[in-house]
Scaffold this active site. Structure first.
Site, short mmCIF file in Angstrom:
data_model
loop_
_atom_site.label_atom_id
_atom_site.label_comp_id
_atom_site.label_asym_id
_atom_site.label_seq_id
_atom_site.Cartn_x
_atom_site.Cartn_y
_atom_site.Cartn_z
N GLU A 246 -3.10 -4.53 14.86
CA GLU A 246 -2.55 -3.19 14.66
C GLU A 246 -2.80 -2.33 15.90
O GLU A 246 -3.93 -2.19 16.36
CB GLU A 246 -3.22 -2.54 13.44
CG GLU A 246 -2.75 -1.12 13.18
CD GLU A 246 -3.64 -0.38 12.17
OE1 GLU A 246 -4.59 -1.00 11.65
OE2 GLU A 246 -3.38 0.81 11.94
N ASP B 249 -7.14 -1.69 11.35
CA ASP B 249 -8.22 -0.71 11.26
C ASP B 249 -8.68 -0.54 9.82
O ASP B 249 -7.95 -0.82 8.88
CB ASP B 249 -7.76 0.65 11.80
CG ASP B 249 -7.61 0.60 13.31
OD1 ASP B 249 -8.25 -0.27 13.93
OD2 ASP B 249 -6.83 1.42 13.84
N ASP C 149 -8.78 1.83 7.81
CA ASP C 149 -8.33 3.12 7.27
C ASP C 149 -7.04 2.94 6.48
O ASP C 149 -6.56 1.82 6.30
CB ASP C 149 -8.16 4.15 8.40
CG ASP C 149 -7.13 3.66 9.42
OD1 ASP C 149 -6.42 2.68 9.13
OD2 ASP C 149 -7.06 4.25 10.51
N ASP D 253 -3.89 3.62 7.12
CA ASP D 253 -2.76 2.98 7.80
C ASP D 253 -2.96 1.47 7.91
O ASP D 253 -2.04 0.70 7.65
CB ASP D 253 -2.61 3.55 9.22
CG ASP D 253 -1.86 4.88 9.20
OD1 ASP D 253 -1.40 5.27 8.10
OD2 ASP D 253 -1.76 5.51 10.27
#
Ligand code: 28G
Length: 650
Positions: free
Chosen positions: A435, A508, A510, A512
Site C-alpha cells: 500500500e 498500513d 489503519d 484505509d
C-alpha cells in the site's frame, strides 16, 4: 399384488464362491476397511430392494461384540421353497451362487437390474461364518454357512453347514442375516460405526420412508434415520449451516417406464455449487448423462421463467447454465434399469436415454411448478442470484480481454510499475502488494531482489466512484496483479504457470489499509479463488512498535506483547510507534516484514476471503441501512488498537 414365480432361467450361474476368495478385489474392490464395509452393504442392498418393492419399511443394523454384523428387515423373507433345478432352498441359492437371486432379471425387481451389487453370496464367501434366519408363513427358518480350509489346505468358501431347516413358529415376516468377516481376508479390521451411520443416513434420504436403525453393542451408541421428505430433507441437511434464499427446496418426483426421477433444489447465499447425484443409490461423483439432462432443462425453464415474468428484457441475453450454479444445492436421484457406469472411477452415468428422460421430466415438472403463483417469488430469487453471477461473468470476461495480450503495448505499460524478481522460478518467488507509493519504494530497496517482487498500490487504488466489485476490474493495479501472476483468472485459472508462489499484502494498520486489503481479498475470492484455495495468499504483519536501546532492538507486533518487550529491553529504552509502513526505512522493513526468517505472515483462508467479500458488498453496496448496521456492529476504525482484531476477522 400377485407374486411372480421364479424359475431356473432367472438365475445366471457364473462361478463358484472360491473364485471370490481367490480374487476378492474383483468383487469388493479392496480387502481394506472399505471392502469389509462392502460386505455389509451387499446385505443391506438386498433389504433395501425388498423394501423399495413395497414390502416392509425397516432395516436394523447391529454391530456385535465379536466383530460380526447383523442386518434385519421386515420384508417378505427370502423364499424358502426348493429351487426347481438346483434342488436347494431359495435362501441357499441366494447365498451360494454368484449373481443369483433374479437380481439381473428386470421383471422381478423393477430397478435392481445391473446394480453394482454382486450379491449376498460374496459376503458369504468372504466371511468366516454367515447365518440367515427367514420369517415367513408363520415359520422361522435357519441356515448357516462357513468357510474353512480342509486337511489338505484347500479352501472351501461359503459352504452350508446343513440345509435350510424350520426352527420354530413366528408371526413376523422378514429376513435376518449375521456374518463375521474372515480375518484371513481382512486382518483384524473392525466395522466403523460412524462410517456406517453416514452411508445409512444417505440411504434413508435416497429411499423416502425407509427406516434404518443402527446399534453398536460395543459402545452402546444408537442412531435412527427416517425421512418422509426424502431428498428434499437431504437438500435441507446439506445447507443446514448456511443461509437459505428461500424456505423449502423445490422438489418433484416423476416417473416413466422403468425410470424414476427425484429432484430437490435449494439456494444459499454462498457462491459455490454443492450438488450430488445418485443412480440406484450409488453416488455418481463424476456426473453423467442424468446431470447433463437436468442442467439443460433447468437452464431452459429458468430462462423461460425470466422472460415470461419480465425479469429479462427483450434485448438482454439469456442466462448461461453456469449463472445458475452459484449457491445452488441440487440432489438428483435416479432409479433405472441396465445402468452403464463409465469414467475413471466408474461413477459416471453413461446411458444416453437417461439424458433425454431427465431433461423431459425435469422440463415438465419445473414448468408446472414455476407456473404456480405461490412459487413465483422463488423463481424471482433464483433469477436474482443468476443476475449477480452473470454480471460478474461479464466483468471477468472484460478484464480478461484487457489482460490477455501479454506483449501488447498496454500490458507492457501495466507491468512497468512492478519491480520483478530476478529469479523466474515461480516456486521460490514472492509478490508483495504494498500500500502506498512511498512504502512501495522503501520495499523495493529493502527486498531481496533475487526472489521478491514489489507492486506498489497508490494510496487508494479505488476511489468512491469505483464501488462495485466488477468495476474493481477496471482498475489499473488490479490488472497489473492479474498479468504479473501470469495464471489467468476465473474458471480458466491455471496455477501451473503461476509466476509467484506467495502473494503477500502489506498495508498500513489503519482504516484505509484495512479497506484496501478487504477489497483485494474480495477480488481474489471472486476471480482467483484457486489461489486462495491452494494457499498462495498471505497478509504480511508489519510491527506496531520498535523498542530499542543503544545496540539492542526489538520489534513488537501486537499491543499485548509490548510490556514484555519493554521489560526485556530495560531502563532507558526508546519506544517508536509505527503508524504506517512508510515510517520504516529499507533496512527496518526488511528486518521486520520482508525477511522470511523474521517476518510474520498470516495465510488467508477461503473463509477469511468470503468474510471480506461480505463486508465489502455490505460497505460498498446500495443498501445504506445494511451498511450502517455493519459498521456499527463490526468496526471502530478510529481506534488503531482494533487493527489486530480486524486482522483476525479478515
Ligand atoms: C436382512 C438382510 C438382508 C430380502 C427378499 C425377499 C424376496 C427375495 C429377498 O427373493 C429372489 C427367489 C428364489 C432365488 C421375493 C420374497 C419374492 C417373494 C422375495 C434381505 C431368488 C429373491 N418373496 N428379502 N429376496 N429369489 N431381504 N435382507 O436380503 O430363488 S432378499
Amino acid at each position: 399384488m400377485a407374486e411372480k414365480k421364479y424359475d431356473a432361467k432367472d438365475i445366471v450361474v457364473l462361478e463358484g464362491l472360491d473364485a471370490v476368495r481367490l480374487r476378492p478385489g474383483m468383487y469388493i474392490g479392496t480387502t481394506g476397511i472399505k471392502g469389509m464395509h462392502h460386505l455389509l452393504w451387499e446385505i443391506v442392498d438386498n433389504a433395501i430392494d425388498e423394501i423399495s418393492n413395497g414390502y416392509g419399511d425397516t432395516i436394523r443394523i447391529t454391530l456385535e461384540q465379536d466383530g460380526s454384523a447383523t442386518v434385519e428387515d421386515n420384508g417378505r423373507g427370502i423364499p424358502v421353497d426348493e429351487h426347481p433345478t438346483l434342488h436347494k432352498s431359495g435362501v441357499e441359492v441366494v447365498y451360494t451362487t454368484l449373481h443369483a437371486g433374479g437380481k439381473f432379471n428386470n421383471e422381478n425387481y423393477k430397478f435392481s437390474g445391473g446394480l453394482h451389487g454382486v450379491g449376498a453370496s460374496v459376503t458369504n464367501a468372504l466371511s468366516k461364518w454367515c447365518k440367515v434366519w427367514v420369517y415367513k408363513g408363520g415359520q422361522e427358518y435357519f441356515i448357516g454357512f462357513h468357510s474353512y480350509a480342509d486337511e489338505n489346505g484347500k479352501m472351501h468358501s461359503g459352504i452350508p453347514v446343513e440345509p435350510l431347516k424350520k426352527i420354530g413358529k413366528t408371526n413376523k415376516t422378514g429376513t435376518k442375516v449375521s456374518f463375521l468377516p474372515d480375518s484371513d481376508m481382512f486382518g483384524n479390521l473392525k466395522f466403523n460405526f460412524d462410517t456406517i451411520c453416514t452411508r445409512a443416513r444417505e440411504l434413508a434420504f435416497l429411499n423416502k420412508g425407509l427406516k434404518i436403525e443402527l446399534y453398536d453393542t460395543i459402545t452402546g451408541k444408537e442412531e435412527k434415520y427416517h425421512y418422509e421428505g426424502g431428498i428434499a430433507d437431504f437438500a435441507e441437511y446439506l445447507v443446514a449451516e448456511k443461509t437459505k434464499l428461500f424456505a423449502k427446496p423445490v422438489y418433484f418426483h416423476a416417473e416413466d417406464k422403468n425410470f424414476d426421477l427425484e429432484v430437490a433444489i435449494i439456494y444459499t447465499d454462498s457462491y459455490t455449487e454443492n450438488s450430488f447425484s445418485f443412480v440406484n443409490n450409488i453416488p455418481t461423483i463424476e456426473g453423467g448423462t442424468h446431470e447433463t439432462g437436468f442442467r439443460t432443462a433447468f437452464t431452459k425453464v429458468m430462462n423461460d421463467f425470466a422472460r415470461t415474468n419480465n425479469l429479462l428484457k427483450e434485448k438482454e441475453q439469456n442466462f448461461l447454465g453456469e449463472d445458475f450454479r452459484e449457491g445452488i444445492t441440487v440432489v438428483l436421484n435416479v432409479k433405472m434399469t441396465n445402468v452403464q457406469f463409465e469414467g475413471q472411477t466408474k461413477t459416471k452415468l453413461g446411458n444416453p436415454e437417461a439424458r433425454t428422460l431427465v431433461e423431459n421430466l425435469t422440463t415438465r415438472e419445473l414448468t408446472r411448478i414455476f407456473a404456480e403463483k405461490k412459487n413465483v417469488s422463488i423463481g424471482e430469487i433464483i433469477i436474482g442470484k443468476a443476475k449477480g453471477a452473470a454480471k460478474v461473468r461479464e466483468a471477468a470476461k472484460k478484464a480478461k480481454e484487457l489482460t490477455r495480450a501479454k506483449n501488447s503495448a498496454e500490458n507492457f505499460n501495466l507491468v512497468g510499475k512492478l519491480a520483478a524478481s530476478s529469479s523466474k522460478k515461480g516456486a521460490q518467488c514472492e509478490l508483495f502488494i504494498v500500500e502506498g507509493d512511498s512504502a512501495g519504494g522503501t520495499a523495493k530497496q529493502g527486498r531481496d531482489r533475487r526472489f521478491q517482487a514489489i507492486l506498489p498500490l497508490r494510496g487508494k487504488p479505488l476511489n468512491a466512484e469505483k464501488k462495485r466489485i466488477d468495476q474493481v476490474l477496471a482498475n489499473e493495479e488490479i490488472r497489473t496483479i492479474i498479468s504479473a501472476l501470469n495464471a489467468g483468472m476465473g474458471e480458466e485459472m491455471d496455477l501451473s504457470s503461476l509466476r509467484y508462489n506467495k502473494v503477500i499484502f502489506l498495508s498500513d494498520a489503519d482504516q484505509d489499509g484495512f479497506h484496501i486489503r478487504a477489497i483485494l481479498l474480495t477480488f481474489f475470492f471472486r476471480y482467483m479463488r484457486a489461489l486462495i484455495n491452494e494457499g498462495h495468499v498471505y497478509i504480511g504483519l508489519p510491527p506496531l512498535y520498535r523498542v530499542s536501546k543503544k545496540n539492542y532492538t526489538e520489534y513488537v507486533y501486537s499491543d499485548a506483547e509490548l510490556p514484555e518487550a519493554i521489560n526485556r529491553v530495560g531502563k532507558g529504552y526508546e519506544l517508536q510507534r509505527y503508524k504506517g509502513l512508510g515510517e520504516m526505512n529499507a533496512v527496518q522493513l526488511w528486518e521486520t516484514t520482508l525477511d522470511p526468517e523474521r517476518r510474520n505472515l498470516i495465510q488467508v483462508t477461503i473463509e477469511d476471503a468470503a468474510e471480506a467479500e461480505k463486508m465489502i458488498t455490505t460497505l460498498m453496496g446500495d443498501d445504506i441501512d445494511a451498511r450502517k448496521d455493519y459498521i456499527n456492529e463490526h468496526a471502530n476504525f478510529d481506534r488503531e488498537d482494533d487493527f489486530l482484531k480486524n486482522y483476525k476477522k479478515l
